[in-house]
Design a protein around this motif. Structure first.
Motif, PDB file in Angstrom:
ATOM      1  N   LYS A 112       0.851  -1.186   0.000  1.00 38.96           N
ATOM      2  CA  LYS A 112       0.000   0.000   0.000  1.00 38.96           C
ATOM      3  C   LYS A 112       0.890   1.240   0.000  1.00 38.96           C
ATOM      4  O   LYS A 112       0.992   1.963   0.982  1.00 38.96           O
ATOM      5  N   HIS A 113       1.545   1.466  -1.136  1.00 40.38           N
ATOM      6  CA  HIS A 113       2.469   2.596  -1.245  1.00 40.38           C
ATOM      7  C   HIS A 113       1.730   3.929  -1.312  1.00 40.38           C
ATOM      8  O   HIS A 113       2.235   4.952  -0.874  1.00 40.38           O
ATOM      9  N   TRP A 114       0.539   3.914  -1.929  1.00 47.31           N
ATOM     10  CA  TRP A 114      -0.279   5.118  -2.030  1.00 47.31           C
ATOM     11  C   TRP A 114      -1.502   4.961  -1.126  1.00 47.31           C
ATOM     12  O   TRP A 114      -2.315   4.068  -1.328  1.00 47.31           O
ATOM     13  N   ASN A 154      -3.494   1.368  -5.527  1.00 46.32           N
ATOM     14  CA  ASN A 154      -2.116   0.866  -5.636  1.00 46.32           C
ATOM     15  C   ASN A 154      -1.904   0.002  -6.876  1.00 46.32           C
ATOM     16  O   ASN A 154      -1.542  -1.173  -6.796  1.00 46.32           O
TER      17      ASN A 154
END
Length: 236
Positions: A112-114, A154
């Protein structure tokens, strides 16, 4: 490096109207690819064929090694593809906050980078409009929200249809800066837009369609070397 998206020999028709004539191209992980052409040349039909919104008569679409040509659209979205449609696709009954929260999820790898906070940091203007309905925003703010809504899923591939169409120059510049940030974050992008001057610097690969056929498929270096020819394909 494994190919992320592989489009092969797409023939797509609307009734008896033959729109795509053997469209083929590929996107590698981390690449930004432009899809250009005059209005009515098949750009949106190409996107719809990739997304499953229309079914090609023949040809294949393969994503991360899996053929998805016959998969429903919602199943393709589960494979970490996100779409920012022309017109932005705002839900009339959802606030800015709800647009972002309802879409948020990790990708298939559990990453979950964004997230909600990162999107608001990227688009501070949305922070100021959290309780406004999406349809109450300006065109530029709606585009920011549409991109943010896609990012919180993501994706491995982000598809943008008419990324800056109809926006004021300053807002357009801001959107391009965000798209560059997205590219730098490692997300592959397929961008439909008309601004060849920006695209030649931003994107790694360029596809040009004329009457549903690929007439140019090359790197930025080749695009610059053949700029006059490519511009002739795009001239009205």
């Amino acid at each position: 490096m494994s190919t992320l998206l592989d489009v092969k020999s797409l023939h797509t028709l609307y009734g008896s109207s033959h729109i795509l004539h053997g469209v083929s191209f590929s996107i590698q992980p981390g690449q930004a690819v432009s899809l250009m052409g005059r209005n009515g040349m098949g750009k949106t039909t190409t996107l719809k064929s990739i997304l499953g919104l229309v079914t090609p008569r023949s040809g294949t679409v393969t994503f991360q090694g899996e053929e998805i040509t016959q998969k429903e659209t919602w199943r393709r979205m589960q494979l970490d593809i996100a779409y920012v449609p022309e017109g932005r696709g705002m839900f009339h009954n959802l606030t800015v906050k709800e647009h972002l929260q309802i879409a948020a999820r990790a990708n298939r790898k559990g990453e979950k980078h964004w997230d909600y906070e990162r999107v608001l940091k990227t688009f501070p203007r949305l922070q100021e409009r959290l309780n406004n309905l999406g349809t109450q925003l300006s065109g530029g703010e709606q585009q920011m929200l549409a991109i943010g809504r896609a990012l919180v899923t993501n994706p491995e591939l982000l598809i943008l249809d008419e990324a800056t169409e109809g926006l004021a120059p300053l807002i357009r510049k801001e959107i391009w800066e965000v798209i560059r940030t997205i590219k730098d974050s490692g997300i592959s992008t397929l961008i439909v837009d008309k601004n060849i001057q920006v695209l030649k610097d931003l994107c790694d690969q360029h596809i040009v369609l004329v009457k549903g056929k690929v007439v140019f498929d090359g790197s930025s270096e080749r695009l610059i070397n053949e700029l006059e020819t490519v511009e002739s394909y795009l001239a009205v």
